[in-house]
Design a protein around this motif. Sequence first.
Motif, PDB file in Angstrom:
ATOM      1  N   PRO D 192     -16.671 -43.704 -73.987  1.00  0.00           N
ATOM      2  CA  PRO D 192     -15.824 -44.798 -74.497  1.00  0.00           C
ATOM      3  C   PRO D 192     -16.601 -46.088 -74.715  1.00  0.00           C
ATOM      4  CG  PRO D 192     -14.796 -43.751 -72.593  1.00  0.00           C
ATOM      5  CD  PRO D 192     -16.178 -43.211 -72.688  1.00  0.00           C
ATOM      6  N   GLU D 193     -17.680 -46.278 -73.953  1.00  0.00           N
ATOM      7  CA  GLU D 193     -18.426 -47.525 -74.040  1.00  0.00           C
ATOM      8  C   GLU D 193     -19.079 -47.730 -75.407  1.00  0.00           C
ATOM      9  OE1 GLU D 193     -18.542 -45.414 -71.596  1.00  0.00           O
ATOM     10  OE2 GLU D 193     -18.552 -46.428 -69.645  1.00  0.00           O
ATOM     11  N   ARG D 194     -19.300 -46.627 -76.122  1.00  0.00           N
ATOM     12  CA  ARG D 194     -19.990 -46.718 -77.410  1.00  0.00           C
ATOM     13  C   ARG D 194     -19.205 -45.966 -78.469  1.00  0.00           C
ATOM     14  NH1 ARG D 194     -25.962 -47.250 -76.244  1.00  0.00           N
ATOM     15  NH2 ARG D 194     -26.291 -46.165 -78.212  1.00  0.00           N
ATOM     16  N   PRO D 195     -18.402 -46.687 -79.272  1.00  0.00           N
ATOM     17  CA  PRO D 195     -17.684 -46.008 -80.352  1.00  0.00           C
ATOM     18  C   PRO D 195     -18.691 -45.192 -81.156  1.00  0.00           C
ATOM     19  CG  PRO D 195     -16.983 -48.287 -80.193  1.00  0.00           C
ATOM     20  CD  PRO D 195     -18.139 -48.127 -79.252  1.00  0.00           C
ATOM     21  N   PHE D 196     -18.362 -43.926 -81.390  1.00  0.00           N
ATOM     22  CA  PHE D 196     -19.365 -43.058 -82.012  1.00  0.00           C
ATOM     23  C   PHE D 196     -19.241 -43.055 -83.528  1.00  0.00           C
ATOM     24  CE2 PHE D 196     -15.667 -40.478 -81.067  1.00  0.00           C
ATOM     25  CZ  PHE D 196     -15.487 -39.724 -82.218  1.00  0.00           C
ATOM     26  N   ASP D 197     -20.374 -42.839 -84.164  1.00  0.00           N
ATOM     27  CA  ASP D 197     -20.404 -42.696 -85.607  1.00  0.00           C
ATOM     28  C   ASP D 197     -20.391 -41.194 -85.875  1.00  0.00           C
ATOM     29  OD1 ASP D 197     -22.009 -44.344 -88.276  1.00  0.00           O
ATOM     30  OD2 ASP D 197     -21.392 -42.242 -88.240  1.00  0.00           O
ATOM     31  N   VAL D 198     -19.361 -40.742 -86.564  1.00  0.00           N
ATOM     32  CA  VAL D 198     -19.225 -39.295 -86.732  1.00  0.00           C
ATOM     33  C   VAL D 198     -20.330 -38.733 -87.626  1.00  0.00           C
ATOM     34  CG1 VAL D 198     -17.674 -39.179 -88.704  1.00  0.00           C
ATOM     35  CG2 VAL D 198     -17.440 -37.523 -86.828  1.00  0.00           C
ATOM     36  N   ASP D 199     -20.910 -39.559 -88.477  1.00  0.00           N
ATOM     37  CA  ASP D 199     -22.050 -39.094 -89.287  1.00  0.00           C
ATOM     38  C   ASP D 199     -23.237 -38.749 -88.403  1.00  0.00           C
ATOM     39  OD1 ASP D 199     -20.643 -39.541 -91.622  1.00  0.00           O
ATOM     40  OD2 ASP D 199     -21.432 -41.581 -91.885  1.00  0.00           O
ATOM     41  N   GLU D 200     -23.514 -39.653 -87.459  1.00  0.00           N
ATOM     42  CA  GLU D 200     -24.632 -39.421 -86.525  1.00  0.00           C
ATOM     43  C   GLU D 200     -24.403 -38.164 -85.708  1.00  0.00           C
ATOM     44  OE1 GLU D 200     -26.082 -42.479 -83.785  1.00  0.00           O
ATOM     45  OE2 GLU D 200     -25.129 -43.931 -85.145  1.00  0.00           O
ATOM     46  N   GLU D 222     -12.305 -38.611 -72.570  1.00  0.00           N
ATOM     47  CA  GLU D 222     -10.999 -38.646 -73.242  1.00  0.00           C
ATOM     48  C   GLU D 222     -10.715 -39.996 -73.920  1.00  0.00           C
ATOM     49  OE1 GLU D 222      -7.838 -38.053 -70.375  1.00  0.00           O
ATOM     50  OE2 GLU D 222      -8.846 -39.309 -68.904  1.00  0.00           O
ATOM     51  N   GLY D 223     -11.375 -41.023 -73.426  1.00  0.00           N
ATOM     52  CA  GLY D 223     -11.132 -42.351 -73.991  1.00  0.00           C
ATOM     53  C   GLY D 223     -12.086 -42.734 -75.109  1.00  0.00           C
ATOM     54  N   ALA D 224     -12.953 -41.814 -75.506  1.00  0.00           N
ATOM     55  CA  ALA D 224     -13.927 -42.126 -76.566  1.00  0.00           C
ATOM     56  C   ALA D 224     -13.220 -42.294 -77.908  1.00  0.00           C
ATOM     57  CB  ALA D 224     -14.966 -41.017 -76.654  1.00  0.00           C
ATOM     58  N   LYS D 225     -13.787 -43.149 -78.726  1.00  0.00           N
ATOM     59  CA  LYS D 225     -13.186 -43.388 -80.053  1.00  0.00           C
ATOM     60  C   LYS D 225     -14.284 -43.489 -81.093  1.00  0.00           C
ATOM     61  CE  LYS D 225      -9.271 -46.169 -78.506  1.00  0.00           C
ATOM     62  NZ  LYS D 225      -9.737 -46.878 -77.287  1.00  0.00           N
ATOM     63  N   PRO D 226     -13.968 -43.084 -82.318  1.00  0.00           N
ATOM     64  CA  PRO D 226     -14.960 -43.231 -83.393  1.00  0.00           C
ATOM     65  C   PRO D 226     -15.124 -44.698 -83.776  1.00  0.00           C
ATOM     66  CG  PRO D 226     -12.885 -42.400 -84.276  1.00  0.00           C
ATOM     67  CD  PRO D 226     -12.720 -42.471 -82.789  1.00  0.00           C
ATOM     68  N   ARG D 227     -16.292 -45.011 -84.255  1.00  0.00           N
ATOM     69  CA  ARG D 227     -16.511 -46.352 -84.818  1.00  0.00           C
ATOM     70  C   ARG D 227     -15.495 -46.542 -85.944  1.00  0.00           C
ATOM     71  NH1 ARG D 227     -22.647 -47.099 -86.083  1.00  0.00           N
ATOM     72  NH2 ARG D 227     -22.718 -46.548 -83.861  1.00  0.00           N
ATOM     73  N   GLU D 228     -14.962 -47.704 -86.058  1.00  0.00           N
ATOM     74  CA  GLU D 228     -13.880 -47.886 -87.024  1.00  0.00           C
ATOM     75  C   GLU D 228     -14.285 -47.478 -88.434  1.00  0.00           C
ATOM     76  OE1 GLU D 228     -11.664 -51.510 -85.854  1.00  0.00           O
ATOM     77  OE2 GLU D 228     -10.838 -51.277 -87.895  1.00  0.00           O
ATOM     78  N   GLY D 229     -13.442 -46.723 -89.061  1.00  0.00           N
ATOM     79  CA  GLY D 229     -13.709 -46.305 -90.420  1.00  0.00           C
ATOM     80  C   GLY D 229     -14.600 -45.076 -90.508  1.00  0.00           C
ATOM     81  N   SER D 230     -15.147 -44.657 -89.379  1.00  0.00           N
ATOM     82  CA  SER D 230     -16.088 -43.541 -89.392  1.00  0.00           C
ATOM     83  C   SER D 230     -15.397 -42.205 -89.620  1.00  0.00           C
ATOM     84  CB  SER D 230     -16.895 -43.557 -88.088  1.00  0.00           C
ATOM     85  OG  SER D 230     -17.087 -42.304 -87.536  1.00  0.00           O
ATOM     86  N   MET D 231     -14.159 -42.077 -89.172  1.00  0.00           N
ATOM     87  CA  MET D 231     -13.377 -40.873 -89.451  1.00  0.00           C
ATOM     88  C   MET D 231     -11.908 -41.195 -89.221  1.00  0.00           C
ATOM     89  SD  MET D 231     -13.969 -38.418 -86.054  1.00  0.00           S
ATOM     90  CE  MET D 231     -12.334 -37.689 -85.817  1.00  0.00           C
ATOM     91  N   PRO D 232     -11.007 -40.414 -89.820  1.00  0.00           N
ATOM     92  CA  PRO D 232      -9.582 -40.649 -89.560  1.00  0.00           C
ATOM     93  C   PRO D 232      -9.310 -40.416 -88.084  1.00  0.00           C
ATOM     94  CG  PRO D 232      -9.914 -38.635 -90.868  1.00  0.00           C
ATOM     95  CD  PRO D 232     -11.257 -39.281 -90.708  1.00  0.00           C
ATOM     96  N   ALA D 247      -5.401 -39.572 -76.571  1.00  0.00           N
ATOM     97  CA  ALA D 247      -5.407 -39.536 -78.035  1.00  0.00           C
ATOM     98  C   ALA D 247      -5.813 -38.168 -78.580  1.00  0.00           C
ATOM     99  CB  ALA D 247      -6.368 -40.588 -78.563  1.00  0.00           C
ATOM    100  N   GLY D 248      -6.306 -37.287 -77.708  1.00  0.00           N
ATOM    101  CA  GLY D 248      -6.713 -35.976 -78.212  1.00  0.00           C
ATOM    102  C   GLY D 248      -7.983 -36.046 -79.032  1.00  0.00           C
ATOM    103  N   VAL D 249      -8.953 -36.805 -78.533  1.00  0.00           N
ATOM    104  CA  VAL D 249     -10.173 -37.020 -79.309  1.00  0.00           C
ATOM    105  C   VAL D 249     -10.916 -35.715 -79.583  1.00  0.00           C
ATOM    106  CG1 VAL D 249     -11.470 -37.647 -77.234  1.00  0.00           C
ATOM    107  CG2 VAL D 249     -12.327 -38.357 -79.457  1.00  0.00           C
ATOM    108  N   GLU D 256     -12.766 -32.408 -87.529  1.00  0.00           N
ATOM    109  CA  GLU D 256     -13.707 -33.143 -88.377  1.00  0.00           C
ATOM    110  C   GLU D 256     -15.074 -32.450 -88.437  1.00  0.00           C
ATOM    111  OE1 GLU D 256     -12.660 -35.676 -90.054  1.00  0.00           O
ATOM    112  OE2 GLU D 256     -14.528 -36.444 -90.909  1.00  0.00           O
ATOM    113  N   LEU D 257     -15.575 -32.016 -87.292  1.00  0.00           N
ATOM    114  CA  LEU D 257     -16.901 -31.388 -87.268  1.00  0.00           C
ATOM    115  C   LEU D 257     -16.883 -30.040 -87.983  1.00  0.00           C
ATOM    116  CD1 LEU D 257     -18.388 -32.152 -83.717  1.00  0.00           C
ATOM    117  CD2 LEU D 257     -19.101 -33.065 -85.921  1.00  0.00           C
TER     118      LEU D 257
END
Lengths: 341, 341, 341, 341
Positions: D192-200, D222-232, D247-249, D256-257
């Motif tokens: 969660p500390e680092r919103p992930f970039d789904v491209d990376e 469970e609390g991880a989130k994508p970097r904004e705009g990186s994926m729906p 959120a069902g990340v 997505e993957l």
Amino acid sequence: MRIGVLTSGGDCPGLNAVIRSVVHRAVGDHGDEVVGFHDGWRGLLEGDHRPLDLDAVAHILAAGGTILGSSRVRPEQLRDGVERAREHLARLRLDAVIPIGGEGTLKAARLLSDAGLPVVGVPKTIDNDIAATDATFGFDTAVGVATEALDRLKTTAESHQRVLIVEVMGRHTGWIALHAGMAAGAHAIVVPERPFDVDELTAVVGKRFEAGKRFAIVVVAEGAKPREGSMPFETGGTDVYGHERFAGVARQLAVELERRLGKEARPVILGHVQRGGTPTAYDRVLATRFGRHAVEAAHRGEFGMMTALRGTEITLVPLAEAVARLKTVPDERYAESECVL
Amino acid sequence: MRIGVLTSGGDCPGLNAVIRSVVHRAVGDHGDEVVGFHDGWRGLLEGDHRPLDLDAVAHILAAGGTILGSSRVRPEQLRDGVERAREHLARLRLDAVIPIGGEGTLKAARLLSDAGLPVVGVPKTIDNDIAATDATFGFDTAVGVATEALDRLKTTAESHQRVLIVEVMGRHTGWIALHAGMAAGAHAIVVPERPFDVDELTAVVGKRFEAGKRFAIVVVAEGAKPREGSMPFETGGTDVYGHERFAGVARQLAVELERRLGKEARPVILGHVQRGGTPTAYDRVLATRFGRHAVEAAHRGEFGMMTALRGTEITLVPLAEAVARLKTVPDERYAESECVL
Amino acid sequence: MRIGVLTSGGDCPGLNAVIRSVVHRAVGDHGDEVVGFHDGWRGLLEGDHRPLDLDAVAHILAAGGTILGSSRVRPEQLRDGVERAREHLARLRLDAVIPIGGEGTLKAARLLSDAGLPVVGVPKTIDNDIAATDATFGFDTAVGVATEALDRLKTTAESHQRVLIVEVMGRHTGWIALHAGMAAGAHAIVVPERPFDVDELTAVVGKRFEAGKRFAIVVVAEGAKPREGSMPFETGGTDVYGHERFAGVARQLAVELERRLGKEARPVILGHVQRGGTPTAYDRVLATRFGRHAVEAAHRGEFGMMTALRGTEITLVPLAEAVARLKTVPDERYAESECVL
Amino acid sequence: MRIGVLTSGGDCPGLNAVIRSVVHRAVGDHGDEVVGFHDGWRGLLEGDHRPLDLDAVAHILAAGGTILGSSRVRPEQLRDGVERAREHLARLRLDAVIPIGGEGTLKAARLLSDAGLPVVGVPKTIDNDIAATDATFGFDTAVGVATEALDRLKTTAESHQRVLIVEVMGRHTGWIALHAGMAAGAHAIVVPERPFDVDELTAVVGKRFEAGKRFAIVVVAEGAKPREGSMPFETGGTDVYGHERFAGVARQLAVELERRLGKEARPVILGHVQRGGTPTAYDRVLATRFGRHAVEAAHRGEFGMMTALRGTEITLVPLAEAVARLKTVPDERYAESECVL
């Protein structure tokens, strides 16, 4: 109906699951009353008991040990106690008694049954040596504990370049040694059914080292003995119950193998840890089924019987048959281990 | 003799133990040569293989997965591939092929056998649903993993005062649900063999809360379905292999029970963790015995057969019989769980 | 950069995780080359080695033992071997060597470092007795194995109404005894740091029985000794490496307690099973961090140092400090066990 | 002295060990009286309690859950309840109260303390996110359960040639993901500390497949989130306590993957199984130490404090400091995982 239950002999994972199942089926489904005798036959002979309701067996399904306690009783004590047992059953108005125990207990159960008491036995032995049933609860747990230990010991034997002689339970039969040895890929398995030739054993282990391997695991049942004259061997004598004492075969074998091979050999005695603690799922299911079927037998008046697993079904077999002979490891099963000595 | 071996279908603890046992018996004892096909039937159809000697199977006895890989193949692919399989066997001079797999694989094995290819099957299913054998390896491990999870979940359900709906594997049969549920003392067990009435289930769970208990554990097989009309239910449809898709029964049931009971209800889906990783001792021994007996059958020329456990013995049964019908949970076994719906 | 790595001394869960981490960091991230010396110092003294690339360390993270092998070397062998070590390092063009080992190994590492060789040590001891670091990998696994055994033994002790004297590892320090004893709720804990008075121990155990309890668990470190004159006691002498031999304290104590208490007392020796097999998650993480930080130290040229855990951070401490003194169990920590003798 | 104890918040292995330790130290050593409040703060606010003597805490050291029950209370309920808490403490003549709980509980504890009530807190969180202590009990067990699951899932992922996205606990911090991922050798770790970039993330996993590997394990908190705009991405909203909903990340990421990689990707949600059941030895020792030191603090009158681990020592820190900030995964620790996104 009023039912008495007792647990006798050495500790065995699944005892509590049987007690719970007896109470669930009898009290919960049939509306019976159940009492538990304390410390096995002693409780029955002295009338020492307590009522067991559903609350008394909450939370014990996965617990090792037995909430009723256990004890060992010499056969002659029991022979002399039949009348006292009869009196206590009458006084407590019990319509059936379900003793849970090993060979000695089942013999005692038969004695009481022959004297006309309403007995349904439940077999219990981590050694898996009762011929009348395909399996007994406790065995799977014991094999599991031994296998996990062997998995760990393998890496240490390899790192230390040693021969480890791992002693597992089994005074008269080698089932635990066979199954744990197969499960962990032991390089030699020594069972009581076949006195071992230490020359052969040395050759098997020696060949591994010649082939460039750097360690070996020998699994030996505590009751295994060398073929007479094959190596110096001290037996352990017998205890007050007439049981053979622990001879320390792993320790004696380690000395002999180290001398012959010129490799470090160390004994590891797994001991009591094999017979305590939480049972595996397999043992919990089997114990639960045994308990239920024992109650059903009592309700049908099928006394003088013992629960048994045959294939996937629980059946009843006469107590007489149950104790007629020990189930030993046959040659074909031993052959399957690829560790034939 | 030259023997081919392959593993097909979903992951199952014990696959490597079978492969190792085949190689040990064939190469080590008989002096045979063994090749392993990669990725199940794909390897056989494409002739993609590698030799398996004793070194190739060192250290794999306790390892989950399969060193040969696996894959799913559609039935029609196989039907069209019989001649290619025959060519590859001929080219590789293989005298026998030992496919290790579940219902689909055994059907494919029968197809090849009917076409005259020398096949000995080894049954594999964590679901325990093959009627011709008392047990299959992988099932004991799956039940063990599920039971351990249930043991843990019980304390959480109690602390949080919740109903937990725990979904275990079993698309067509409820064996894992039944055994894990019995082993862990579940309060309700829902199996595919008996479409459940959600009113009954609600009543069972509700009664617990009325009796002052503060939590409940419901074990549900993934293939379980409500009795028609009993509650809204979305099915998962079928995938490209014609297998039913996961319907999320636990999730749907949790919503329904929470609504009806007014208690927090949460789904827990154990999933893949049940079918991977190191096998239990029970599964390692069974897998090892199956591998050995498959090689022996090949050496005796008993093709078109499958290894099976009957009681404590390994026997051979015709592949035709093996796939004739699914082993479902009979009512008497379900009754033993005390969780009849 | 070219880095050599070796593992020395007794088996310890996590050794492979360090090796893997060194290779991942050095080869994977820095583009270094890594070689592994076989069988600890022997490999370095004889130049016996092999290259370690990323593939060589696949699948070893959770494996017990060490893929490089280990061996014990007498201090004087090493003293005489410094020049040979220097030659092999030069010949192999190694810029750094990372020995992973216990007190003896770190002393040897310091010897080489003092002679100018580029050494970064990684501490390894299941005994947790190195003062310069808060923890070492292997200890958590050993405590976990011992605790699981104690959990099992408790039910057996209770069923059998016995005193069990459970001997755990720890020749000079009682950390494993302390932690496993606390974790399992032992009734007495005996550590090498405090010679025990057998009268006091008898009193502690006796009081339990007087209070109506029916069993007791005594955890004893293998290096524990009675206060002089407190009971007859045979020591084990020393071996060729100058290490004290196993004295069998549990066995001697069981005889003495049984005699004094008139209760069955049995020794259980957990032995090698504590130091082998798959490491806990805690140990895998610590080992992985140590490996990485050792490589980083080498890259920064910080030689003559050892990795250490301080709080939650990995730091470097001089090898000199690392071996200056043993970390023994202080009185305050022992007091926390509520088992003060 | 009279001491009250309560457990609040989600289930956490080790709660019972703290309760037992409080009673052992207070009742057993100091001769205090201890009462336990039922269901956390609710019990204190309503005065719902029971006495806890030594027998009440027998056999609970290794048990999951909490014998006192737990519940969640909204902050405003507590704020309004300070006076009632004061009255109940007075009525029960309690000299100290020891609440065991997470961030919310410690904030409440501070509230009471600021109002002059004699409070010593014990921190509890499986998430390990309390900055004032090096560790909290429950975390080691959660990491152990997750690691064991990952070990099993690895073989299945490999056999099935899949990407598995394994979701572990951690709404605000990634400690469980980090440690379990490192321990099991995950190929990517998402916190969660680092919103992930789904491209990376896609690139990292894709590279493995390009290199010929056939599976990948992604561990995601469970609390991880994508970097904004990186994926729906759908968030889960908040619940009545103001906590973010699940959120069902893993589920969203798997879809997505799979789409991006053209490989089967499946989510596995470990869920509640991480927070229940028997604690590891590590957690039992830490919990036992916390309990003892909380009692000692109460006896010394050090109120408004919380027990904490610093290095190897237990200390006390002001409650104010304890809740000042969350302990998040710093970049250097994340870097050690070799899974930087």
